[in-house]
Design an enzyme around this catalytic site. Structure first.
Site, PDB file in Angstrom:
ATOM      1  N   HIS A   1     -46.258 -19.620  55.442  1.00  0.00           N
ATOM      2  CA  HIS A   1     -45.209 -20.600  55.732  1.00  0.00           C
ATOM      3  C   HIS A   1     -44.619 -20.393  57.129  1.00  0.00           C
ATOM      4  O   HIS A   1     -44.435 -21.354  57.889  1.00  0.00           O
ATOM      5  CB  HIS A   1     -44.099 -20.514  54.688  1.00  0.00           C
ATOM      6  CG  HIS A   1     -44.438 -21.139  53.382  1.00  0.00           C
ATOM      7  ND1 HIS A   1     -44.473 -22.495  53.180  1.00  0.00           N
ATOM      8  CD2 HIS A   1     -44.746 -20.584  52.184  1.00  0.00           C
ATOM      9  CE1 HIS A   1     -44.777 -22.756  51.925  1.00  0.00           C
ATOM     10  NE2 HIS A   1     -44.962 -21.614  51.290  1.00  0.00           N
TER      11      HIS A   1
ATOM     12  N   HIS B   1     -39.304 -28.082  48.228  1.00  0.00           N
ATOM     13  CA  HIS B   1     -40.440 -28.969  47.998  1.00  0.00           C
ATOM     14  C   HIS B   1     -40.148 -30.376  48.508  1.00  0.00           C
ATOM     15  O   HIS B   1     -41.067 -31.065  48.972  1.00  0.00           O
ATOM     16  CB  HIS B   1     -40.800 -28.990  46.519  1.00  0.00           C
ATOM     17  CG  HIS B   1     -41.495 -27.754  46.057  1.00  0.00           C
ATOM     18  ND1 HIS B   1     -41.679 -27.440  44.732  1.00  0.00           N
ATOM     19  CD2 HIS B   1     -42.049 -26.725  46.762  1.00  0.00           C
ATOM     20  CE1 HIS B   1     -42.327 -26.290  44.632  1.00  0.00           C
ATOM     21  NE2 HIS B   1     -42.551 -25.830  45.855  1.00  0.00           N
TER      22      HIS B   1
END
Length: 426
Positions: free
Chosen positions: A398, A268
């Site tokens: 992703h 993150h």
């Protein structure tokens, strides 16, 4: 897509061509996820629908987003697949009775321990209303709008209204996390993960609509998170109570939780580094958040990259940087190369390209499934495929973003970047 000679490229021999062939493979692999009604099924390691899993709003939204930006790049059939997934959001996963979108629809079983789909209570519908899922509906609809897909703008308006009316908290200028299906009970938990994807979605909504409010909200959320990270040695606190007080020990007994794990999540930090620079591009504030992006990137790499055990990024670390869950998830590596690319372009520092080159080689060696397609979603600490938290290969979001981002101009969103690039893959 464009045909290539028979020899297979590698990241070392022709990185650009290798990435484009990766995108083609990922898009082919993802086709099997789309049911006749447009809802996107979880895929197993061979790319077959895993019927033990429900259809999730977040997966269906991600597939709509991916095929929408692929259509802008000229990929044959991508527009029709985007249309199908957008239909799945409108017709299958919407909650026509209560408004908003359910988290998933069965047939499936709610796992008793969070990991084993064969155990637990039967749940035909998970009616939880989560900011995470709704952010992805906004992203899908915004990308569809930018791509000119029929009905996407109406879906975007509806999704933005729900995100605004149900999740946005004007005081802290952050999004709440989770409601009951009928919107009567708001969970006290607040989280950064849903807000991170809300920033991504709001940037896309700004590109799709031109409304400055969505950009302002994305920027304010990003800046609040930067403040917390700066005070915490650039490790982002992920979990909070209803008053936005950090909960550093939250889920200490669930280190492998796929969405709310204990500790700091290096992936993150990498994802936020990229998003901060996209906020700056969208806002016309070059350099405003670059130092923060570099600090987040450097902390994530220092904490996350396990060079002593064959490479790979660990999933989580504690507040001193010691690994808690050392298994490798594919999305973290994807966000690493994406962040490195954007930072390299913005700063001009060659160290970012050098880091990305090494990570692309590692991805090709360990994550890319050269036999069955797509990327392994999870590896053990010896870099062997081993699904514990992420069983199978649920979606291509992703990886698909990571392999095409370096070929696109930098804007606030992938769809806007793809539109600016034009049909480079047709």
């Amino acid at each position: 897509m464009t045909e290539h000679p028979t020899e297979q490229p590698t990241p070392a021999t022709d990185l650009r061509r290798w990435r484009r062939e990766q995108l083609a493979d990922l898009l082919r692999f993802g086709e099997a996820s789309l049911r006749a009604d447009g809802a996107a099924q979880w895929l197993d390691d061979d790319g077959r629908p895993d019927l033990s899993q429900p259809v999730h709003t977040w997966i269906t939204s991600r597939m709509a987003h991916v095929y929408a930006f692929a259509s802008l790049l000229g990929v044959p059939g991508a527009g029709e697949r985007a249309d199908a997934a957008l239909h799945g959001l409108r017709a299958v996963l919407v909650d026509a009775e209560n408004g908003g979108w359910v988290s998933s629809r069965g047939p499936a079983r709610r796992p008793g321990d969070g990991h084993d789909p064969a155990a637990g209570e039967a749940v035909p519908v998970d009616g939880t209303k989560s900011a995470y899922a709704h952010a992805f509906v906004v992203l899908a609809a915004a990308s569809g709008t930018i791509a000119g897909r029929e009905g996407a703008r109406e879906l975007l308006d509806a999704a933005l209204a729900v995100l605004d009316e149900r999740f946005w908290e004007p005081g802290p200028r952050m999004h709440a996390d989770e409601w009951s299906r009928d919107w009567t009970v708001l969970d006290e938990y607040r989280g950064v993960n849903a807000n991170m994807h809300s920033v991504e979605a709001l940037l896309a909504a700004h590109d799709a609509t031109g409304d400055p409010e969505w950009l302002a909200r994305a920027a304010s959320v990003a800046d609040r998170v930067v403040g917390w990270a700066r005070e915490n040695d650039w490790r982002i606190p992920e979990h909070f109570d209803a008053g936005w007080t950090p909960l550093p020990d939250y889920n200490a007994d669930r280190p492998r939780d796929p969405f709310k794990p204990y500790g700091s999540t290096p992936g993150h930090g990498l994802e936020w580094a990229r998003l901060l620079l996209q906020v700056d591009v969208a806002a016309g504030t070059p350099g405003a958040r670059t130092d923060a992006a570099v600090a987040l990137f450097d902390r994530a790499v220092a904490d996350g990259w396990d060079g002593e055990h064959g490479g790979g990024f660990v999933y989580t670390v504690d507040w001193s940087g010691t690994p808690v869950e050392p298994r490798r998830y594919h999305w973290v590596a994807a966000e690493a190369v994406a962040a490195a690319d954007v930072l390299g372009r913005v700063t001009g520092d060659p160290r970012f390209a050098e880091a990305a080159a090494g990570w692309w080689a590692w991805i090709d060696e360990h994550l890319v499934d050269h036999e069955r397609g797509s990327w392994h979603h999870e590896l053990d600490t010896a870099n062997r495929p081993d699904g514990v938290t992420w069983v199978g290969k649920p979606d291509v979001y992703h990886a698909a973003q990571a392999v095409i981002l370096p070929d696109l101009p930098l804007t606030g969103s992938l769809a806007a970047s793809a539109k600016a690039a034009g049909s480079i893959l047709g």
